[in-house]
Design a protein around this motif. Sequence first.
Motif, PDB file in Angstrom:
ATOM      1  N   UNK A  22       0.843  -1.052  -0.057  1.00 31.88           N
ATOM      2  CA  UNK A  22      -0.082   0.028   0.025  1.00 31.88           C
ATOM      3  C   UNK A  22       0.855   1.362   0.052  1.00 31.88           C
ATOM      4  N   UNK A  23       0.598   2.140  -0.883  1.00 25.87           N
ATOM      5  CA  UNK A  23       1.066   3.411  -0.869  1.00 25.87           C
ATOM      6  C   UNK A  23       0.626   4.293   0.448  1.00 25.87           C
ATOM      7  N   UNK A  24       1.466   5.516   0.545  1.00 19.82           N
ATOM      8  CA  UNK A  24       1.011   6.300   1.758  1.00 19.82           C
ATOM      9  C   UNK A  24      -0.510   6.989   1.487  1.00 19.82           C
ATOM     10  N   UNK A  25      -0.720   7.222   0.249  1.00 18.55           N
ATOM     11  CA  UNK A  25      -1.771   8.030   0.001  1.00 18.55           C
ATOM     12  C   UNK A  25      -2.974   6.946  -0.128  1.00 18.55           C
ATOM     13  N   UNK A  26      -4.289   7.393   0.504  1.00 13.55           N
ATOM     14  CA  UNK A  26      -5.456   6.478   0.449  1.00 13.55           C
ATOM     15  C   UNK A  26      -5.920   6.660  -1.165  1.00 13.55           C
ATOM     16  N   UNK A  27      -5.687   7.723  -1.901  1.00 17.85           N
ATOM     17  CA  UNK A  27      -6.103   7.740  -3.078  1.00 17.85           C
ATOM     18  C   UNK A  27      -5.314   7.472  -4.270  1.00 17.85           C
ATOM     19  N   UNK A  83      -8.807  -7.675  -7.600  1.00 15.83           N
ATOM     20  CA  UNK A  83      -8.423  -6.125  -7.775  1.00 15.83           C
ATOM     21  C   UNK A  83      -9.421  -5.266  -8.383  1.00 15.83           C
ATOM     22  N   UNK A  84     -10.501  -5.635  -9.168  1.00 15.50           N
ATOM     23  CA  UNK A  84     -11.564  -4.858  -9.583  1.00 15.50           C
ATOM     24  C   UNK A  84     -12.482  -4.474  -8.364  1.00 15.50           C
ATOM     25  N   UNK A  85     -12.593  -5.192  -7.388  1.00 10.88           N
ATOM     26  CA  UNK A  85     -13.278  -5.286  -6.204  1.00 10.88           C
ATOM     27  C   UNK A  85     -12.508  -4.214  -5.226  1.00 10.88           C
ATOM     28  N   UNK A  86     -11.304  -4.268  -5.112  1.00  8.50           N
ATOM     29  CA  UNK A  86     -10.252  -3.679  -4.200  1.00  8.50           C
ATOM     30  C   UNK A  86     -10.597  -1.949  -4.473  1.00  8.50           C
ATOM     31  N   UNK A  87     -10.645  -1.643  -5.922  1.00  7.83           N
ATOM     32  CA  UNK A  87     -10.746  -0.297  -6.263  1.00  7.83           C
ATOM     33  C   UNK A  87     -11.764   0.251  -6.278  1.00  7.83           C
ATOM     34  N   UNK A  88     -11.650   1.804  -6.437  1.00  6.86           N
ATOM     35  CA  UNK A  88     -13.117   2.312  -6.497  1.00  6.86           C
ATOM     36  C   UNK A  88     -13.338   2.309  -8.128  1.00  6.86           C
TER      37      UNK A  88
END
Length: 240
Positions: A22-27, A83-88
């Motif tokens: 995970x990157x530091x940024x939530x978006x 991954x489809x479910x993981x992202x917005x």
Amino acid sequence: MSTAVMDTVRYSSDGQLLDIHRAASADAPTVLLWHGRGPAERDVLGALAASVARLGATVVVPDWHPEAPDGGRPHLAASLRFTWDFVRDPAEIVLVGWSLGGRAAMATALRPDPPEGWRPAAVVGIAARYNQPEPLLGLPSPMAVCADAPPLPVHLVHGTADRVCDFANALEFRSVLAACGRPAPLTELATGHSGAVMAEYAPELGRCRPARTGSAHREGLRTAEVIARAAGLPARGARA
């Protein structure tokens, strides 16, 4: 920028694992990264994935089993669904693969009839062979399908000293893409097959492992930068 956390979760019905760097940024943008022919080698890509995360993208790295009778197709398909479910927004995912995983990623991205209508925001092929059929859905080679694919950003990374997947194949694929009106940058690395993903072959293990120093690490950082750019992040240099 630093990696916030690495999670390991089960993503398939038969219990396969994936790591989420995970990157530091939530978006942060999301990258799905497929390993090559060796079974369950998500760990081999750990250093590369962590470097991409430090550059600002969250990276999903699944195990899959290309040696299975089904060629590992259900695992790759399950990793896509996860991954489809993981992202917005699944349309923003960048699909990346190394070696056999690179061929699968490229053919999946370029096929005229994408799985469930999905196509990635960009695709990156690392040290892959593009003139053979791919394992996900029994498709023709990426070279065979690129002429009929809608345009999307394509990035190629290959070591000039690669003795597993010849560098000349990447040059040929770049020419085929250009002839189809799809010019693709090719980043040439001064390394071999494993060094392109910041890894090195360990004879005592009979497999590759992440490279922490040396030319494989240095050239792998360049691969991380290509992936980050494909994800829309500014180039600023990956750090060890």
